[in-house]
Design a protein around this motif. Structure first.
Motif, mmCIF file in Angstrom:
data_model
loop_
_atom_site.group_PDB
_atom_site.id
_atom_site.type_symbol
_atom_site.label_atom_id
_atom_site.label_comp_id
_atom_site.label_asym_id
_atom_site.label_seq_id
_atom_site.Cartn_x
_atom_site.Cartn_y
_atom_site.Cartn_z
ATOM 1 N N GLN A 175 0.817 -1.221 0.000
ATOM 2 C CA GLN A 175 0.000 0.000 0.000
ATOM 3 C C GLN A 175 0.854 1.277 0.000
ATOM 4 O O GLN A 175 0.308 2.384 0.025
ATOM 5 C CB GLN A 175 -0.919 0.028 1.233
ATOM 6 N N GLU B 161 -5.973 4.190 12.850
ATOM 7 C CA GLU B 161 -4.796 3.858 12.046
ATOM 8 C C GLU B 161 -4.346 5.134 11.336
ATOM 9 O O GLU B 161 -5.023 5.596 10.410
ATOM 10 C CB GLU B 161 -5.161 2.768 11.026
ATOM 11 N N ALA C 268 -1.725 5.908 -3.132
ATOM 12 C CA ALA C 268 -3.128 6.351 -3.038
ATOM 13 C C ALA C 268 -3.291 7.343 -1.891
ATOM 14 O O ALA C 268 -4.037 8.324 -2.004
ATOM 15 C CB ALA C 268 -4.028 5.133 -2.830
ATOM 16 N N ARG D 188 -2.004 10.737 -2.948
ATOM 17 C CA ARG D 188 -2.971 11.420 -3.844
ATOM 18 C C ARG D 188 -4.097 12.031 -3.018
ATOM 19 O O ARG D 188 -4.551 13.143 -3.268
ATOM 20 C CB ARG D 188 -3.542 10.433 -4.875
ATOM 21 N N PHE D 189 -4.542 11.266 -2.017
ATOM 22 C CA PHE D 189 -5.605 11.754 -1.124
ATOM 23 C C PHE D 189 -5.123 13.023 -0.393
ATOM 24 O O PHE D 189 -5.828 14.029 -0.325
ATOM 25 C CB PHE D 189 -5.958 10.654 -0.107
ATOM 26 N N ARG E 3 -4.903 16.022 -2.621
ATOM 27 C CA ARG E 3 -6.210 16.543 -3.032
ATOM 28 C C ARG E 3 -6.982 17.154 -1.868
ATOM 29 O O ARG E 3 -7.587 18.195 -1.984
ATOM 30 C CB ARG E 3 -7.008 15.390 -3.629
ATOM 31 N N ARG E 4 -6.949 16.467 -0.714
ATOM 32 C CA ARG E 4 -7.830 16.893 0.387
ATOM 33 C C ARG E 4 -7.112 17.327 1.645
ATOM 34 O O ARG E 4 -7.746 17.829 2.580
ATOM 35 C CB ARG E 4 -8.745 15.729 0.784
ATOM 36 N N HIS F 37 -9.754 9.034 6.336
ATOM 37 C CA HIS F 37 -9.445 8.401 5.051
ATOM 38 C C HIS F 37 -10.347 7.206 4.764
ATOM 39 O O HIS F 37 -10.874 7.061 3.665
ATOM 40 C CB HIS F 37 -7.968 7.976 5.040
ATOM 41 N N HIS F 38 -10.517 6.307 5.740
ATOM 42 C CA HIS F 38 -11.397 5.146 5.493
ATOM 43 C C HIS F 38 -11.911 4.544 6.798
ATOM 44 O O HIS F 38 -11.380 4.815 7.880
ATOM 45 C CB HIS F 38 -10.667 4.070 4.673
ATOM 46 N N LYS G 133 -16.859 6.085 -4.530
ATOM 47 C CA LYS G 133 -17.936 6.656 -5.358
ATOM 48 C C LYS G 133 -19.261 5.945 -5.108
ATOM 49 O O LYS G 133 -20.334 6.515 -5.286
ATOM 50 C CB LYS G 133 -17.580 6.506 -6.840
ATOM 51 N N GLY H 206 -19.145 8.422 -0.749
ATOM 52 C CA GLY H 206 -17.960 9.222 -0.449
ATOM 53 C C GLY H 206 -17.088 8.686 0.672
ATOM 54 O O GLY H 206 -16.094 9.305 1.029
ATOM 55 N N LEU I 27 -14.559 5.810 1.873
ATOM 56 C CA LEU I 27 -13.771 4.643 1.461
ATOM 57 C C LEU I 27 -13.927 3.565 2.531
ATOM 58 O O LEU I 27 -13.675 3.811 3.713
ATOM 59 C CB LEU I 27 -12.293 5.040 1.293
ATOM 60 N N GLU J 228 -13.000 -0.272 3.869
ATOM 61 C CA GLU J 228 -12.086 -1.421 3.793
ATOM 62 C C GLU J 228 -12.738 -2.597 4.508
ATOM 63 O O GLU J 228 -13.424 -2.403 5.511
ATOM 64 C CB GLU J 228 -10.768 -1.048 4.498
HETATM 65 N N1 CMX Z 1 -12.237 8.637 0.758
HETATM 66 C C1 CMX Z 1 -13.220 9.184 -0.003
HETATM 67 N N2 CMX Z 1 -13.049 9.497 -1.302
HETATM 68 C C2 CMX Z 1 -11.838 9.265 -1.825
HETATM 69 C C3 CMX Z 1 -10.777 8.701 -1.108
HETATM 70 C C4 CMX Z 1 -11.016 8.394 0.252
HETATM 71 N N3 CMX Z 1 -10.066 7.861 1.020
HETATM 72 N N4 CMX Z 1 -9.706 8.585 -1.905
HETATM 73 C C5 CMX Z 1 -10.065 9.062 -3.091
HETATM 74 N N5 CMX Z 1 -11.349 9.468 -3.042
HETATM 75 C C6 CMX Z 1 -12.144 10.048 -4.100
HETATM 76 C C7 CMX Z 1 -11.370 11.049 -4.846
HETATM 77 O O1 CMX Z 1 -11.412 12.306 -4.199
HETATM 78 C C8 CMX Z 1 -12.134 11.087 -6.137
HETATM 79 O O2 CMX Z 1 -13.299 11.852 -5.964
HETATM 80 P P1 CMX Z 1 -13.687 12.998 -7.030
HETATM 81 O O3 CMX Z 1 -13.698 12.278 -8.348
HETATM 82 O O4 CMX Z 1 -15.041 13.440 -6.586
HETATM 83 O O5 CMX Z 1 -12.635 14.026 -6.907
HETATM 84 C C9 CMX Z 1 -12.574 9.623 -6.296
HETATM 85 O O6 CMX Z 1 -12.463 9.041 -5.019
HETATM 86 C C10 CMX Z 1 -11.747 8.786 -7.195
HETATM 87 O O7 CMX Z 1 -10.541 9.225 -7.157
HETATM 88 P P2 CMX Z 1 -9.595 8.818 -8.347
HETATM 89 O O8 CMX Z 1 -8.858 10.004 -8.757
HETATM 90 O O9 CMX Z 1 -10.349 8.082 -9.376
HETATM 91 O O10 CMX Z 1 -8.712 7.788 -7.736
HETATM 92 P P3 CMX Z 1 -7.528 7.971 -6.767
HETATM 93 O O11 CMX Z 1 -6.298 7.811 -7.534
HETATM 94 O O12 CMX Z 1 -7.659 9.156 -5.885
HETATM 95 O O13 CMX Z 1 -7.797 6.695 -5.894
HETATM 96 C C11 CMX Z 1 -8.973 5.126 -4.632
HETATM 97 C C12 CMX Z 1 -8.972 6.530 -5.196
HETATM 98 C C13 CMX Z 1 -10.055 4.972 -3.597
HETATM 99 C C14 CMX Z 1 -9.168 4.157 -5.756
HETATM 100 C C15 CMX Z 1 -7.578 4.922 -4.005
HETATM 101 O O14 CMX Z 1 -7.413 5.892 -2.984
HETATM 102 C C16 CMX Z 1 -7.391 3.561 -3.484
HETATM 103 O O15 CMX Z 1 -7.100 2.650 -4.226
HETATM 104 N N6 CMX Z 1 -7.499 3.398 -2.157
HETATM 105 C C17 CMX Z 1 -7.376 2.133 -1.582
HETATM 106 C C18 CMX Z 1 -5.966 1.906 -1.160
HETATM 107 C C19 CMX Z 1 -5.645 2.656 0.083
HETATM 108 O O16 CMX Z 1 -6.287 3.615 0.442
HETATM 109 N N7 CMX Z 1 -4.591 2.158 0.789
HETATM 110 C C20 CMX Z 1 -4.175 2.710 2.003
HETATM 111 C C21 CMX Z 1 -4.767 1.923 3.201
HETATM 112 C C22 CMX Z 1 -3.738 1.065 3.905
HETATM 113 C C23 CMX Z 1 -4.304 0.130 4.965
HETATM 114 O O17 CMX Z 1 -5.329 0.399 5.628
HETATM 115 O O18 CMX Z 1 -3.677 -0.931 5.212
#
Ligand code: CMX
Length: 386
Positions: free
Chosen positions: A38, A53, A63, A66-67, A70-71, A76-77, A119, A123, A125, A127
């Motif tokens: 990750q 966490e 990822a 990027r979050f 952007r924000r 986060h989740h 999405k 809104g 995320l 897990e």
């Molecule tokens: N919560 C809510 N919305 C989120 C988000 C989050 N954590 N991360 C991204 N988004 C939103 C983005 O803001 C975007 O929204 P808008 O289109 O309205 O602006 C939308 O999701 C999609 O974003 P994207 O540009 O298509 O994709 P990203 O490159 O930002 O990736 C996501 C989004 C969810 C696919 C990516 O963050 C991901 O794969 N996450 C899962 C992996 C992760 O978070 N790992 C860390 C956790 C480690 C652990 O717990 O062990």
């Protein structure tokens, strides 16, 4: 139903966030772990009713980065624990959710994880995570002429708690889940008793209770612990008792799970029947051999050890009535080997004991009521001197 396991919070200023949450809640991370898959470093806090966490990005393309770009820092989740991540994936795929991986991936905290696209979840995320069996690498400490396998979890500055498995058990198999529940509050040291798991047998291949007591002494010394809490299950509880008897100043509090006050003939015969099942070709025998590096020699040593137990009944009784260390006696209401009568007698004989009986039907710690047990142990070991 899935249980909320932790809340993920993306962070940038690691030290400042840790200080802020310490000011807010009075807690600091008990564990920090990098997850290559990750591209994050995770810092876990135990907020009692749920874990936090903190997620620190380790790569500008991750990822989490990027979050953050952007924000900024923030929630986060949400992570929910399930028994079977594959089955949960199937269920959600059938319900037409977009999942972010084909199968569960390795996550922090020995978990298999997958995400649902935010999405589709308004809104947020989400897990899902499943705990995997503990498959920890041992830390070997020198036991004179041979190595003793130990497993350390939790923060070194937390109160030390040493854990002992039962006959034919191992730390990873029997104590792994319990240790995961306790690691946020204690500096844990699990010991594979001589001959068990990854620990060698003594020269000559015989095992006695004294060998196990010496194992505990060796581990306490190797980790430089002056005084510890001790938890033992079944045979491990008898070892814990003897340790507290031999060195009362080294043991703050004891917890004895499914303890004995008498090695009866029926107990010995039930134990021997159980050991015999490991010699016959079966799944049970295969698992036994997979858990113990010296399985065949261990089996024959345990047959002799169990035979010799009734001769130690007087010593066991004396030890029980002598111990003044605060002790929690824990048992199961339907344990087929240690009936409630035994628990009551052990509780009455010990001069300074409390008693708790939990629901459970198997003499197998790994399949026991771990959430209840861990809550009880956290409370008992956090109380002041009795
Ligand atoms: N919560 C809510 N919305 C989120 C988000 C989050 N954590 N991360 C991204 N988004 C939103 C983005 O803001 C975007 O929204 P808008 O289109 O309205 O602006 C939308 O999701 C999609 O974003 P994207 O540009 O298509 O994709 P990203 O490159 O930002 O990736 C996501 C989004 C969810 C696919 C990516 O963050 C991901 O794969 N996450 C899962 C992996 C992760 O978070 N790992 C860390 C956790 C480690 C652990 O717990 O062990």
């Amino acid at each position: 139903m899935p249980q909320l396991e932790h809340i993920g919070i993306a962070i940038e200023e690691v030290e400042a966030v840790i200080e802020c949450f310490n000011d807010l809640l009075g807690i600091r991370p008990y564990k920090t772990e990098s997850v290559a898959e990750q591209q994050v470093r995770t810092h876990f806090l135990d907020a009692k009713s749920g874990k936090l966490e903190f997620l620190e990005s380790l790569d500008e393309d991750s990822a989490v980065q990027r979050f953050l770009d952007r924000r900024g820092e923030g929630l986060h989740h949400l992570a929910f624990e399930v028994d079977d991540a594959d089955a949960t994936m199937e269920r959600l795929r059938a319900a037409e959710f977009t999942l972010l991986s084909e199968s569960p991936r390795p996550g922090a905290d020995d978990k298999r994880i997958f995400f649902v696209h935010p999405k589709e979840t308004h809104g947020v995320l989400v897990e899902f995570c499943e705990s995997t069996p503990a498959d920890w690498s041992p830390h070997y400490v020198s036991r004179g002429d041979r190595p003793l396998a130990t497993y350390e979890r939790g923060d070194e500055s937390a109160p030390p708690l040493v854990l002992l498995h039962g006959t034919a058990g191992t730390t990873c198999r029997d104590l792994g889940t319990l240790m995961r529940h306790l690691e946020s509050q204690f500096h844990l040291v699990g010991i594979d008793l001589s001959g068990h798991g990854a620990s060698s047998l003594p020269p000559g291949g015989t095992l006695t209770m004294n060998h196990f007591v010496e194992d505990v002494r060796t581990a306490i010394k190797a980790y430089d612990l002056s005084s510890v809490h001790l938890f033992g299950f079944s045979l491990g509880s008898a070892v814990a008792l003897q340790c507290a008897h031999a060195a009362p100043d080294c043991v703050k509090r004891l917890a004895l799970m499914s303890p004995h006050d008498l090695w009866s003939d029926s107990y010995v015969s039930a134990m021997k029947d159980q050991l015999d099942t490991y010699t016959l070709p079966s799944g049970q025998s295969e698992r036994f051999h997979a858990h113990h590096e010296h399985a065949d020699r261990l089996l024959s040593a345990l047959q002799d050890l169990v035979d010799a137990l009734p001769a130690q009944n007087d010593h066991l009784k004396e030890t029980l009535s002598d111990i003044t260390t605060p002790t929690l006696v824990v048992g199961l209401d339907e344990d087929p080997l240690i009936p409630v009568d035994t628990l009551l007698r052990v509780h009455e004989t010990l001069p300074n004991a409390r008693l708790s009986i939990l629901p459970g039907t198997q003499h197998d710690l790994a399949r026991g009521p771990i959430s209840h047990l861990s809550a009880l142990l956290k409370e008992y070991f956090s109380e002041g001197p009795a």
